[in-house]
Design an enzyme around this catalytic site. Structure first.
Site, short mmCIF file in Angstrom:
data_model
loop_
_atom_site.label_atom_id
_atom_site.label_comp_id
_atom_site.label_asym_id
_atom_site.label_seq_id
_atom_site.Cartn_x
_atom_site.Cartn_y
_atom_site.Cartn_z
N SER A 288 -5.43 -17.00 0.47
CA SER A 288 -4.54 -15.86 0.23
C SER A 288 -5.05 -15.07 -0.97
O SER A 288 -5.76 -15.61 -1.82
CB SER A 288 -3.13 -16.36 -0.07
OG SER A 288 -3.07 -16.89 -1.38
N ASP A 289 -4.70 -13.79 -1.04
CA ASP A 289 -4.91 -13.10 -2.31
C ASP A 289 -3.92 -13.71 -3.31
O ASP A 289 -2.96 -14.38 -2.92
CB ASP A 289 -4.71 -11.59 -2.16
CG ASP A 289 -5.45 -10.83 -3.26
OD1 ASP A 289 -5.78 -11.43 -4.29
OD2 ASP A 289 -5.70 -9.62 -3.09
N CYS A 290 -4.15 -13.48 -4.61
CA CYS A 290 -3.44 -14.30 -5.58
C CYS A 290 -1.95 -14.02 -5.57
O CYS A 290 -1.52 -12.92 -5.87
CB CYS A 290 -4.10 -14.20 -6.93
SG CYS A 290 -5.71 -15.02 -6.78
#
Ligand SMILES: *[C@@H]1O[C@H](CO)[C@@H](O)[C@H](O)[C@H]1NC(C)=O
Ligand SMILES: *[C@@H]1O[C@H](CO)[C@@H](O)[C@H](O)[C@H]1NC(C)=O
Length: 759
Positions: A288-290
């Site tokens: 995932s993106d952060c």
């Protein structure tokens, strides 16, 4: 005796400490010094990786598993496994963004290459591969020394769709084929491109997909729902990701913050499970993106409970969470029956497989391939030379009235150097950079050729006032030639900071015009920026002779800029995006994802493929100190496309749009062209041959490019392939790729050639 013994131990301890400082980290797992690990099958390097992975998963408890699917994965001491930080970055050099990398001590810096948009302008695949190779050497060295991870969340291969995008600088530009080739080459360079399934480091193509808005007009990436047609998704947004996975064999893909058509990308099984893993066959993990799982729960309210968000993400195909969300809520999700432990095992298997391919379960790092890389392999002069070369190849000569450039150092002895970017350091490396090994600023680069007289003119790029303009004019009046280094920096374009306009900020334009009016000699305008700048005023100013775009040219950008100005380098870079006039913006909301024009609402479309309005400089533009001519030596006039089945033929006739690529026999359907490129000038140069195709009733699009070195006065034969299925196909409104039957027009350099595609 006892004393003697004690001091011996002290000495041994000292030796051990010193050698571990040099040798770096303790093994991540399967340390031969831990006798008990010898019995574990997952440590046995003679067994196939998938068997070792299952052995390890079988030994983990549920709470342990849950703490291993987040970026700061816990240690499992009872199995001899250390903690691991998954988040490192290496967009254009080992970066200090992300907690996995730490500069200092034995690793004070790393080679900082030009920003990606600059390197893309080289149109040189071997350069991208070479940069990846050097970056991963330095990354491995830092890993061995305990200063970095082995999993790098780079490159960013989103399409640079809108000229305002603050992160456009990180990308290889607006064209899908250019971005696709960049993605595959850089990833291969990073990952070591060979040795079976082994990885030098693990790269990651991000942010999947249709993510290219950060914060515009009250809409930010955490709330943005990108409405994307099937056609645009298939022939624009997904193209670089597909190439990254299927040609680059990347070890990871990152999903984005935004929604696509109402679904968060990190919770969409169609995108993650079916497309990336199913159709493209990702051999690796999806991250995932952060905090993007947290974002679609907290910010987008996409699910009712956090447990539902955790289950949705993992079941959609997410394997790793950047952030704590999955560590906190996966247990509840399993308890509530929203997902099974087996779903979690599948995610873990994808993660551990990558770690094993990296050699992390093979014991002592120093005994492994790349195990000998250390501090002495970072910031080498040879690496800096690659960084300088990348900048030289990426610089684009936009205009050169009366062949004012190159300047002869014997005639132009006193150079006025002016502008807010004329003596900058960190500005040159853009964002997602690290700590550079050192810098050569534009002023320092020019000073190697001539005496310099320096005035900034504006204190910074925002250029709030004209108080310093007078001194700059005095310099221009005295100097034999004047170089203005203007443009942008991270205060204007950055992550979470989209631009509001395309003009030079503040009073910069006024400074340029006033200095040009005052100047005694030729005026050279150097633009340092990621995104395009509307410099129509400068194009039209008869006192401004030459304009160069240098992107963010990296730690030694000043050397490359001076080499081009004084003719040591013959520029050959080409613009990787369209330079629109400022007026374009008012017709194009950044939130409109459509690539194609929509005359009903006055929407002009995006990029050179679909926008036909006025431009400041077009995609692919770039001059040289030489002139090149092309002749076609071999150019087939027709090609037949064989079908896989007769049924396909019937379908083709009824829909009348062309043969579905999935129904054609695509193997070896490549048409070869031979083009003779002649350098008519007096300087050797590297020439980029761009090949566009225009299918019947279709739009012109880049299908291939080839960069070739041509010595002055000589002729080189370039062989380029045009693949019928990949290059002569178009995507219909249902997202299906087809090969239109009929006459396709090819633009090869400045030549036009028709090829008839028939059944
Ligand atoms: C499809 O068109 C081709 C000519 O383009 C023709 O030879 C063929 O018979 C047609 N097939 C069907 C099923 O109508
Ligand atoms: C492409 O880049 C590589 C690596 O820097 C370089 O050796 C090669 O000469 C370049 N190709 C051309 C045609 O300039």
């Amino acid at each position: 005796m006892i004393h003697h013994h004690k001091s011996l131990i002290t000495i041994l301890l000292l030796i051990f400490t010193v050698s571990s400082l040099v040798q770096g980290r303790v093994p991540f797992a399967c340390d031969p010094r831990n006798g008990f690990t010898r019995g574990y099958r997952f440590c046995n390097t003679n067994i196939p990786i998938h068997v070792r992975v299952q052995d390890l998963i079988g030994r983990l408890t549920l709470p342990e598993k849950i703490r291993l699917v987040v970026n700061n994965a816990i240690a499992v001491p009872r199995l001899g496994i250390q903690g691991y930080e998954w988040w490192s970055e290496a967009l254009h050099g080992v970066s200090n963004v992300g907690p996995g990398t730490k500069f200092g001590g034995a690793f004070p810096g790393a080679t900082s290459f030009p920003q990606v948009i600059t390197t893309a302008a080289s149109f040189n695949q071997s350069l991208w591969l070479e940069i990846g190779r050097v970056v991963s050497d330095e990354a491995r060295a830092m890993y061995n020394g305990g200063a970095a991870g082995l999993t790098y969340w780079s490159p960013n291969v989103n399409i640079f769709r809108d000229p305002r995008w603050g992160r456009g600088q990180e990308t290889p530009g607006e064209d899908p084929i250019l971005a696709a080739k960049y993605a595959a080459s850089y990833v291969q360079g990073l990952q070591g491109n060979g040795a079976g399934n082994r990885l030098k480091v693990a790269a990651c193509c991000k942010h999947y997909t249709a993510y290219d808005l950060d914060n515009w007009n009250g809409v930010d990436r955490f709330h943005f729902n990108a409405k994307v047609s099937k056609q645009d998704l298939a022939d624009t947004y997904d193209v670089p990701f597909k190439a990254c996975v299927s040609e680059g064999n990347v070890a990871s893909v990152m999903c984005s913050y935004n929604q696509v058509n109402g679904k968060p990308t990190c919770a969409d099984p169609e995108l993650l499970r079916n497309t990336i893993r199913g159709e493209w066959r990702l051999n690796g993990y999806i991250v995932s993106d952060c905090d993007s799982v947290g974002v679609f729960y907290d910010t987008q309210h996409y699910t009712r409970t956090p447990e539902e968000a955790a289950a949705d993400a993992i079941k959609a195909g997410l394997d790793l969470d950047c952030g704590p969300f999955l560590a906190l809520h996966t247990d509840g999700a399993i308890r509530q029956g929203l997902m099974s432990e087996n779903d979690l095992n599948n995610a873990l298997a994808n993660l551990i497989t990558v770690q094993m391919r990296l050699g992390m379960f093979d014991g002592e790092p120093s005994a492994q391939p790349y195990g000998n890389l250390g501090p002495r392999d970072v910031c080498l002069p040879a690496h800096n030379e690659v960084a300088v070369e990348a900048a030289r190849q990426g610089i684009v000569l936009l205009q050169n009235k009366g062949n004012a450039l190159p300047l002869s150092p014997t005639r132009f002895r006193n150079i006025g150097v002016i502008g807010p970017n004329s003596d900058v350091t960190v500005t040159m490396i853009g964002n997602y950079a690290g700590v550079a090994c050192g810098y050569t600023t534009p002023l320092q680069g020019i000073a190697r050729y001539a005496r310099t007289i320096h005035q900034v003119g504006c204190r910074d790029v925002s250029c709030g006032g004209n108080q310093l303009f007078g001194e700059a004019e005095i310099v221009a009046r005295q100097a034999d030639a004047t170089v203005l280094v203007m443009g942008l920096d991270q205060s204007i374009e950055a992550e979470f900071r989209d631009r509001v306009g395309l003009l030079l900020p503040g009073h910069q334009q006024e400074l340029v015009s006033r200095v040009a009016r005052a100047a005694r000699g030729p005026v050279i305008l150097v633009l340092m920026s990621g995104g395009p700048i509307d410099v129509t005023f400068a194009k039209n100013d008869p006192k401004i002779s030459a304009i160069l775009w240098v992107g963010y040219p990296g730690q030694s950008g000043g050397t490359a800029i001076a080499d081009v100005i004084f003719g040591r380098t013959n520029p050959g870079g080409r613009l990787p995006n369209t330079w629109y006039p400022q007026g374009y913006l008012s017709k194009v909301p950044m939130t409109n994802m459509d690539m194609r024009p929509n005359p009903a609402i006055g929407y002009p479309g995006r990029t050179y493929r679909f926008y036909n309005g006025p431009v400041v400089f077009p995609f692919g533009h770039g001059l040289s100190y030489s002139r090149y001519t092309h002749t076609l030596a071999l150019a087939p006039k027709q090609v037949s496309v064989p079908y896989v089945s007769l049924q396909a033929q019937a379908f083709t006739n009824s829909s009348n749009k062309g043969i579905k690529v999935s129904h054609a026999k695509c193997d070896e359907l490549e048409v070869g062209f031979h083009v003779d490129v002649k350098n008519e000038g007096t300087m050797d140069g590297a020439h980029t041959l761009l090949i566009f195709s225009k299918p019947p009733n279709g739009v012109k699009q880049l299908v291939n490019f080839h960069k070739t070195y041509v010595p002055a006065g000589s002729k080189t034969r370039v062989k380029v392939g045009v693949h019928v299925c990949n290059h002569l196909s178009v995507v219909d409104e249902f997202g299906v790729r087809r090969i239109p039957i009929g006459k396709h027009e090819l633009h090869i350099g400045d030549l036009k050639h028709s090829i008839l595609v028939q059944t």
